[in-house]
Design a protein around this motif. Structure first.
Motif, PDB file in Angstrom:
ATOM      1  N   ARG A 475      10.341  33.093 -22.127  1.00  0.00           N
ATOM      2  CA  ARG A 475       9.821  32.039 -22.795  1.00  0.00           C
ATOM      3  C   ARG A 475      10.345  31.887 -24.409  1.00  0.00           C
ATOM      4  O   ARG A 475      10.884  31.166 -24.953  1.00  0.00           O
ATOM      5  CB  ARG A 475       8.764  31.443 -22.660  1.00  0.00           C
ATOM      6  CG  ARG A 475       8.322  30.773 -21.318  1.00  0.00           C
ATOM      7  CD  ARG A 475       7.182  30.155 -21.361  1.00  0.00           C
ATOM      8  NE  ARG A 475       5.820  31.148 -21.104  1.00  0.00           N
ATOM      9  CZ  ARG A 475       5.537  31.519 -19.750  1.00  0.00           C
ATOM     10  NH1 ARG A 475       6.178  31.285 -18.639  1.00  0.00           N
ATOM     11  NH2 ARG A 475       4.422  32.692 -19.878  1.00  0.00           N
ATOM     12  N   PHE A 476       9.847  32.948 -25.021  1.00  0.00           N
ATOM     13  CA  PHE A 476      10.096  33.136 -26.324  1.00  0.00           C
ATOM     14  C   PHE A 476      11.788  32.963 -26.883  1.00  0.00           C
ATOM     15  O   PHE A 476      11.980  32.474 -27.950  1.00  0.00           O
ATOM     16  CB  PHE A 476       9.811  34.522 -26.708  1.00  0.00           C
ATOM     17  CG  PHE A 476       9.403  34.692 -28.328  1.00  0.00           C
ATOM     18  CD1 PHE A 476       8.496  34.075 -29.037  1.00  0.00           C
ATOM     19  CD2 PHE A 476      10.355  35.557 -28.952  1.00  0.00           C
ATOM     20  CE1 PHE A 476       8.525  34.162 -30.331  1.00  0.00           C
ATOM     21  CE2 PHE A 476      10.252  35.717 -30.436  1.00  0.00           C
ATOM     22  CZ  PHE A 476       9.337  35.001 -31.019  1.00  0.00           C
ATOM     23  N   VAL A 477      12.309  33.781 -26.060  1.00  0.00           N
ATOM     24  CA  VAL A 477      13.820  33.557 -26.390  1.00  0.00           C
ATOM     25  C   VAL A 477      14.545  32.449 -25.997  1.00  0.00           C
ATOM     26  O   VAL A 477      15.633  32.183 -25.991  1.00  0.00           O
ATOM     27  CB  VAL A 477      14.686  34.881 -25.995  1.00  0.00           C
ATOM     28  CG1 VAL A 477      14.234  36.194 -26.907  1.00  0.00           C
ATOM     29  CG2 VAL A 477      14.730  34.935 -24.560  1.00  0.00           C
ATOM     30  N   GLY A 478      13.915  31.569 -25.203  1.00  0.00           N
ATOM     31  CA  GLY A 478      14.590  30.466 -24.569  1.00  0.00           C
ATOM     32  C   GLY A 478      15.122  30.716 -23.632  1.00  0.00           C
ATOM     33  O   GLY A 478      16.302  29.901 -23.015  1.00  0.00           O
ATOM     34  N   GLN A 540      21.877  32.563 -31.192  1.00  0.00           N
ATOM     35  CA  GLN A 540      21.446  32.929 -32.546  1.00  0.00           C
ATOM     36  C   GLN A 540      20.199  32.167 -32.791  1.00  0.00           C
ATOM     37  O   GLN A 540      19.362  33.053 -33.409  1.00  0.00           O
ATOM     38  CB  GLN A 540      22.400  32.015 -33.420  1.00  0.00           C
ATOM     39  CG  GLN A 540      22.373  32.344 -34.933  1.00  0.00           C
ATOM     40  CD  GLN A 540      23.114  33.760 -35.135  1.00  0.00           C
ATOM     41  OE1 GLN A 540      24.122  34.198 -34.481  1.00  0.00           O
ATOM     42  NE2 GLN A 540      22.881  34.536 -35.824  1.00  0.00           N
ATOM     43  N   ARG A 541      19.641  31.333 -32.022  1.00  0.00           N
ATOM     44  CA  ARG A 541      18.362  30.648 -32.235  1.00  0.00           C
ATOM     45  C   ARG A 541      17.302  31.570 -31.711  1.00  0.00           C
ATOM     46  O   ARG A 541      16.427  31.747 -32.267  1.00  0.00           O
ATOM     47  CB  ARG A 541      18.354  29.140 -31.431  1.00  0.00           C
ATOM     48  CG  ARG A 541      17.507  28.265 -32.289  1.00  0.00           C
ATOM     49  CD  ARG A 541      17.564  26.956 -31.756  1.00  0.00           C
ATOM     50  NE  ARG A 541      18.813  26.334 -31.906  1.00  0.00           N
ATOM     51  CZ  ARG A 541      19.353  25.858 -30.754  1.00  0.00           C
ATOM     52  NH1 ARG A 541      18.595  25.506 -29.516  1.00  0.00           N
ATOM     53  NH2 ARG A 541      20.641  25.090 -30.934  1.00  0.00           N
ATOM     54  N   ALA A 542      17.616  32.307 -30.536  1.00  0.00           N
ATOM     55  CA  ALA A 542      16.767  33.169 -29.798  1.00  0.00           C
ATOM     56  C   ALA A 542      16.679  34.342 -30.906  1.00  0.00           C
ATOM     57  O   ALA A 542      15.539  34.626 -31.165  1.00  0.00           O
ATOM     58  CB  ALA A 542      17.347  33.643 -28.624  1.00  0.00           C
ATOM     59  N   LEU A 543      17.858  34.613 -31.535  1.00  0.00           N
ATOM     60  CA  LEU A 543      17.692  35.797 -32.197  1.00  0.00           C
ATOM     61  C   LEU A 543      16.843  35.301 -33.734  1.00  0.00           C
ATOM     62  O   LEU A 543      15.954  36.349 -34.081  1.00  0.00           O
ATOM     63  CB  LEU A 543      18.965  35.815 -32.918  1.00  0.00           C
ATOM     64  CG  LEU A 543      19.578  37.322 -33.423  1.00  0.00           C
ATOM     65  CD1 LEU A 543      20.113  37.776 -32.309  1.00  0.00           C
ATOM     66  CD2 LEU A 543      20.580  36.933 -34.544  1.00  0.00           C
TER      67      LEU A 543
END
Lengths: 609, 581
Positions: A475-478, A540-543
């Motif tokens: 969930r955290f990384v989407g 990138q957003r997950a990153l």
């Protein structure tokens, strides 16, 4: 050219005797725990062989003591028949037992050998995986160990059973008639001479055909993986021709091997039959001269024929022995490879702030580091770089500038030649590898997924992490929405190459893995290079989510990937050429600015300064 | 319809086969005189009706038999084994040729390991059936028959022979009972072995990940599970097979028990001579081995039959892409896609939908889009790696399905993204499609692809070997080498499939400029997800989810609102500054 390579390979396979001996000793250690089992096998074999060999003796009694003497009672004959039956039941029982016991032992040895081999390989330094293809490692673990198991279940078994049979036959022969028996012993040196003269030739033939076969297989395997290229370039004919060539040389080696084997086996056969003729002649004269009982001659002839069975059986094992000793050498070679980077002095590891990785602050210090692969030119030259906890660093530079080497040193895939790499002030060489591994998280260009469920891939089959934790990480990384769309959600089984998922989706899963393991330092080595721009955006957003609050190093050859880092390091031929923020570096109008212009598609513009 | 593999081979070498079988037969018939002569010798010895010269004669006869048998059986054996190896050679050759014809739809479904096992295991197992099994069967049958004949000829009454031999006759029944059961268990063992190999392959491939997460223990445990399963299945197999193997000699012994009791009784009562009794025991002993061999042979045969069937199945697959009956050579280099929709075999989803695309001869076209948008699918269809529906693709003047595969692929140079290279020299890799190319041409191509300098730095230059015993190239170097391989072909049509994605920006610019120069007035198709690689194209097609959503030149596309302009903004700015969601 090809010929000389072949000889070189053959020479390599001509094992160094001292090493072979060491290898054999090493493998034999695995047999030690089974001493009792081997004793049991020995005992069973003894009984089975005895029961088997006494049978002609019984017939001898029938002939000499009954038929020849003209006795007419049938009862003793029946008794002998019953005895014979009992003996053969004994032989049946014990050869069954012995077979089971030896297999149990052999399989046990191989199982522990395989497990140790795997464990050992998993401890070897990553440089090994750069040098050795995983294919050849697989061969070590699967076929080489299988051959070793054959050594125990076939070679050793045959040596035991047939050796014992041979010995007992000799004893029985001497029991029957010492004179005739000593004449027969002439055979032993003859057998020895034949075996010896064939030995080295047979080994050479065997090795030749082995190495040609492995070359044929390697060629086929490679062409199968690259078949789309062969077809796209319309090179089927040419590759077929090369295959046929290798096929042909292998065939020739085969013929040579067959010739040798047939000749070898036939000469033993011939020798066996000749010796019966010899005994008949010798014994016949003796019987005629009344110095030998007739039944003894009968038993003798039977034994001398049986004499050659175990010898034949042992020589049949020759090839297995050959390949087993080659395999043992290879396995031992691998087992005795020491990891390049041993954990030093296990007792005195410094503790990284209480051990729990979240507490590591994540300061990194490269102090005057020099490094090169093997004995080659240094690829990193006297480099110093100090990174604050929580800082986000971008590293750019052309291929071969030393970006990845820098990371390899931080992860301790290799050790520095000079200088040191420190995390929170502690030299990475002084940290236990496991701690270091969990402190520095690495995401590479090619995400690797194991075959298993998504959940297990996130937590790497480690059940200390709960299912809930793994899902939280996703969930955290989407990645949650994406996973829920799959047929079995988090329990969807992935195959080796992560089938059904795109590179970007696989990369997301590998980020979730990192989140779950919570490393204090995050390294992204071209982690988004294979992704198209929109997927890269997602990743990138997950990153960004993962990197928050962590020391992060991002390596990329695309400027766009690193331009918003706190500090950008520009590497050129092993040194830091420039550093600073994106704006600072562009203003400097140096190498970075040039790279930036290229990436913008404006290579022609020349800077005014 | 089953493809026949074995019979034609054996028929074509019928005379050799017959000769070797005859040799073995003759050898064995001669061999079967051995007990007979020994028996006669013993009878005469017992009756004292023998003189010294006779003894020598008997001995010499035995020697003669030994020599004849040895040489004949040896030669026969050699011939028959050679025959088997010949089959192996032929089969491997056919398999390889077949592999080169199968299309990617087959490769996508079958792993390399699986295909290799045809070449390694199945071929070998059939070869064993030819040489070892037939050899042993011939041996055994002849030995058995001649033993029977000799027994009858030496005057042994059938009333004695039959009860003595009867336990042996159980052997074939046992074999039939145990054979399939043993085979089933051995298949379980094979599967367990295969699973361990797979697991090892996978785990070594991912060893970096394992080490990086310090998960070695968990992984070792996983692997250990597959190892233990092998042991269990092996022991299951052994319990069955060793019982079977011990049972066979037991039946032999049973025969001998009958022989001693009943034959001995007959000898006592004078119905047969002692010599006859002796040769009877020898004959019974002689029969045990061949009967056991027959048992083994039947088991091996069953295994081989399964392999033969697998081979037959594989070789009778008709490649789904092959030349049309009247294939035409390629002429012209224009590419025309008309209403092209395409599903991958077995997939319900459309990979391409109603594609209209036209590239005039000599033009450079670009295709851009995100991963999975269908770019590579178009390249594969143009190469006929997959087959497009009829009348959807024309190259030059002709429908692609009517073009000869050879002609088509010779006229297209294809540079894939993954940059697969063979473990030969750099030179051989670059000159892959033109093996006789001159050194100068190889160097030119490598300069154009921007790999010349790197090659020069290797100690052996263009002769440097790649692969396990050679150097390892970085991703960017591999791509550039693969590009050189495509460029040296200098084909009328060039397809670059994301061929410079792993190359840094500076090198990329230089390479693109080279390609622009080289491909002036030659049809070129550049597939990429970076605008920088294709913005110079005469026409650019933007793909999204299997459709063409935009087309035009770089400038005209930038002026439009759409994916292209969005991509451009993304790739210009830092990705994390991108505006698009």
């Amino acid at each position: 050219m090809a010929k000389s390579a072949e000889h070189a390979e053959a020479a390599k396979q001509q094992q160094n005797p001292a090493r072979s001996k060491e290898a054999r000793k090493g493998i034999m250690i695995y047999a030690k725990p089974y001493r009792k089992a081997f004793a049991g096998v020995f005992f069973c074999t003894l009984i089975a062989v005895f029961a088997d060999l006494l049978q002609p003796y019984l017939v001898k009694i029938v002939i000499d003591d009954h038929l020849m003497k003209g006795r007419t009672e049938f009862r003793p004959l029946l008794l002998i028949g019953v005895l014979y039956l009992l003996l053969s039941i004994l032989a049946l029982l014990f050869s069954y037992l012995q077979n089971n016991l030896i297999q149990r032992t052999g399989q046990g040895i191989v199982a522990s050998l395989r497990k140790d081999l795997f464990r050992h390989i998993s401890r070897l330094s990553p440089s090994l995986f750069d040098r050795t293809s995983s294919g050849s490692l697989v061969t070590h673990v699967s076929s080489d160990t299988e051959t070793v198991s054959q050594f125990f279940t076939q070679v050793l078994m045959s040596l035991m059973r047939d050796g014992m049979t041979l010995l007992l036959i000799i004893v029985l022969m001497f029991q029957l008639d010492p004179v005739l028996a000593s004449y027969s012993m002439v055979l032993l040196p003859v057998i020895g001479i034949i075996a010896f003269s064939f030995r080295s030739y047979m080994r050479k033939t065997y090795q030749l055909s082995r190495s040609r076969l492995s070359r044929l297989i390697a060629f086929t395997a490679e062409n199968l993986s690259g078949m789309n290229l062969v077809q796209a370039f319309h090179q089927e004919k040419e590759q077929e021709r090369q295959f046929a060539e290798k096929n042909e040389t292998y065939f020739e080696a085969n013929l040579r091997e067959i010739r040798t084997n047939v000749l070898f086996n036939r000469s033993f056969d011939l020798l066996g039959n000749l010796s019966v003729a010899f005994i008949a002649w010798l014994g016949g004269r003796a019987v005629l001269g009344e110095s030998l009982e007739f039944g003894i001659l009968y038993a003798f002839i039977t034994y001398i024929r049986q004499f050659f069975q175990p010898i034949n059986a042992i020589t049949q094992q020759w090839n297995t022995l050959q390949s087993a000793s080659v395999s043992m050498d290879r396995i031992w070679g691998l087992l005795s490879t020491k990891p390049d980077l041993p954990d030093e002095g296990k007792a005195s590891f410094p503790v990284l702030n209480g051990g729990g990785s979240p507490k590591v602050s994540g300061a990194i210090d490269f102090r005057n580091v020099t490094f090169g692969y093997g004995d080659g030119e240094p690829v990193i030259k006297a480099l110093s770089l100090s990174i604050r906890p929580g800082e986000r660093i971008g590293i750019v530079g052309t291929t071969g500038a030393g970006k990845s080497s820098l990371i390899s040193l931080l992860c301790r895939f290799y050790d520095v030649r000079k200088g040191s790499v420190r995390i929170d002030g502690i030299d990475v060489r002084e940290l236990p590898l496991a701690t270091l591994s969990r402190t520095v998280g690495l995401v590479q260009q090619e995400p690797y997924l194991f075959s298993g469920s998504i959940i297990d891939n996130i937590r790497l089959f480690d059940t200390r992490f709960s299912r809930e934790q793994a899902m939280e990480a996703c969930r955290f990384v989407g990645a949650d929405a994406l996973i829920r769309r799959l047929p079995d959600g988090y329990d969807t089984m992935l195959s080796e190459k992560g089938s059904g998922l795109s590179t970007g989706e696989r990369q997301l899963l590998s980020f979730a893995r990192i989140v779950l393991y919570q490393p204090a330092i995050l390294v992204l080595d071209e982690a988004t290079a294979n992704l198209d721009s929109s997927t890269e955006q997602l990743v990138q957003r997950a990153l960004d989510a993962v990197a928050a609050g962590r020391t992060t190093l991002v390596i990329a050859h695309r400027i766009s990937t690193v331009m918003d880092a706190d500090r950008i390091i520009v590497m050129r031929s092993g040194i830091i050429a420039e550093q600073g923020s994106h704006e600072e570096l562009v203003r400097q109008r140096g190498y970075y600015e040039q790279l930036f212009r290229h990436s913008q598609g404006r290579p022609e513009e020349r800077g005014a300064g | 319809m089953k493809l026949r593999l074995l019979t034609p081979y054996l028929a074509s070498r019928g005379w050799l086969y017959t000769a070797s079988l005859l040799l073995i037969a003759a050898g064995n018939i001669i061999q079967s005189y051995y007990p007979h002569i020994l028996g006669e010798f013993i009878d005469r010895l017992k009756n004292d009706d023998i003189a010294m010269p006779d003894i020598r004669m008997y001995a010499l006869m035995l020697v003669a038999i030994a020599v004849c048998y040895g040489s004949m059986a040896g030669l026969g054996q050699y011939l028959i084994m050679r025959l088997g190896r010949g089959f192996e050679r032929l089969m491997r050759k056919r398999l390889f040729r077949h592999f080169t014809r199968l299309s990617e739809s087959y490769y996508a479904k079958h792993g390399v390991g699986q295909m290799l096992s045809y070449v390694m295991n199945d071929v070998t197992s059939v070869r064993e059936a030819i040489s070892v099994c037939l050899n042993q069967t011939a041996n055994a049958v002849i030995l058995l028959l001649s033993a029977f004949v000799m027994m009858a000829a030496s005057g042994l009454p059938w009333g004695l022979i039959v009860p003595c031999v009867s336990p042996l006759l159980l052997i074939p029944f046992l074999v039939v009972y145990f054979g399939p059961r043993i085979r089933k268990r051995s298949r379980i063992v094979q599967n367990a072995l295969a699973r361990m190999t797979e697991s090892a392959e996978e785990q070594f491939g991912g060893m970096r990940v394992t080490q990086k997460f310090a998960a070695e223990d968990v992984m070792a445990e996983r692997f250990g599970g597959t190892v233990d399963r092998i042991r269990e299945s092996q022991l299951g197999l052994v319990r069955m097979s060793s019982f079977f193997q011990a049972l066979l000699p037991f039946l032999g012994a049973l025969s001998l028990v009958v022989t001693i009791a009943y034959g001995g009784y007959q000898a006592l009562s004078g119905a047969i001579t002692i010599g006859m009794f002796v040769s009877l025991t020898l004959y019974v002993r002689l029969m045990i081995n061949p009967l056991q061999q027959i048992g083994n042979v039947i088991n091996t045969m069953q295994r081989s039959r399964a392999s033969l069937e697998r081979l037959q199945e594989l070789l009778s697959i008709i490649p789904d892409i092959s030349d049309a009956e009247q294939s035409v050579p390629l002429s012209g280099s224009g590419i025309e896609l008309r209403g092209l929709s395409f599903n991958y075999p077995g997939s319900p989803m459309e990979a391409l939908h109603d594609i209209q695309l036209s590239v005039k001869p000599g033009m450079t076209a670009g295709i851009i889009g995100r991963t999975g948008s269908g770019k590579t699918t178009i390249a594969k269809l143009l190469l006929r790696i997959y087959e497009a529906p009829p009348r959807t693709i024309r190259i030059g003047e002709t429908d692609i399905r009517e073009l000869g595969l050879g002609s088509l692929r010779e006229n297209i140079a294809y540079v894939p993204q993954d940059g697969f290279l063979f473990s030969t020299t750099m030179r051989d890799n670059i000159a892959f499609s033109r093996r006789n190319a001159e050194q100068r041409e190889v160097e030119d191509a490598s300069r154009q692809a921007g790999i010349y300098e790197s090659i020069q730095q290797f100690s052996e230059g263009f002769q440097t070997r790649l692969g396990e015993r050679g150097v390892t190239l970085s991703g960017g170097q591999r791509q550039r080498t693969s590009l050189a391989r495509g460029l040296i072909k200098d084909a009328p049509i060039l397809i670059l499939d994301d061929s410079v994605s792993a190359v840094d920006a500076v090198t990329e610019t230089a390479i693109i400029r080279n390609i622009q120069q080289l491909r002036q007035n030659k049809t070129t198709l550049i597939i990429a997800h970076r605008i920088s690689a294709l913005k110079h194209a005469d026409v650019i097609f933007v793909m999204d989810e299997g459709r063409i959503v935009q087309q035009g030149t770089h400038e005209s596309l930038l002026a439009e609102k759409g994916i292209y302009a969005e991509l451009f903004a993304l790739q210009q700015g830092g990705t994390s500054h991108g505006q698009i969601g």
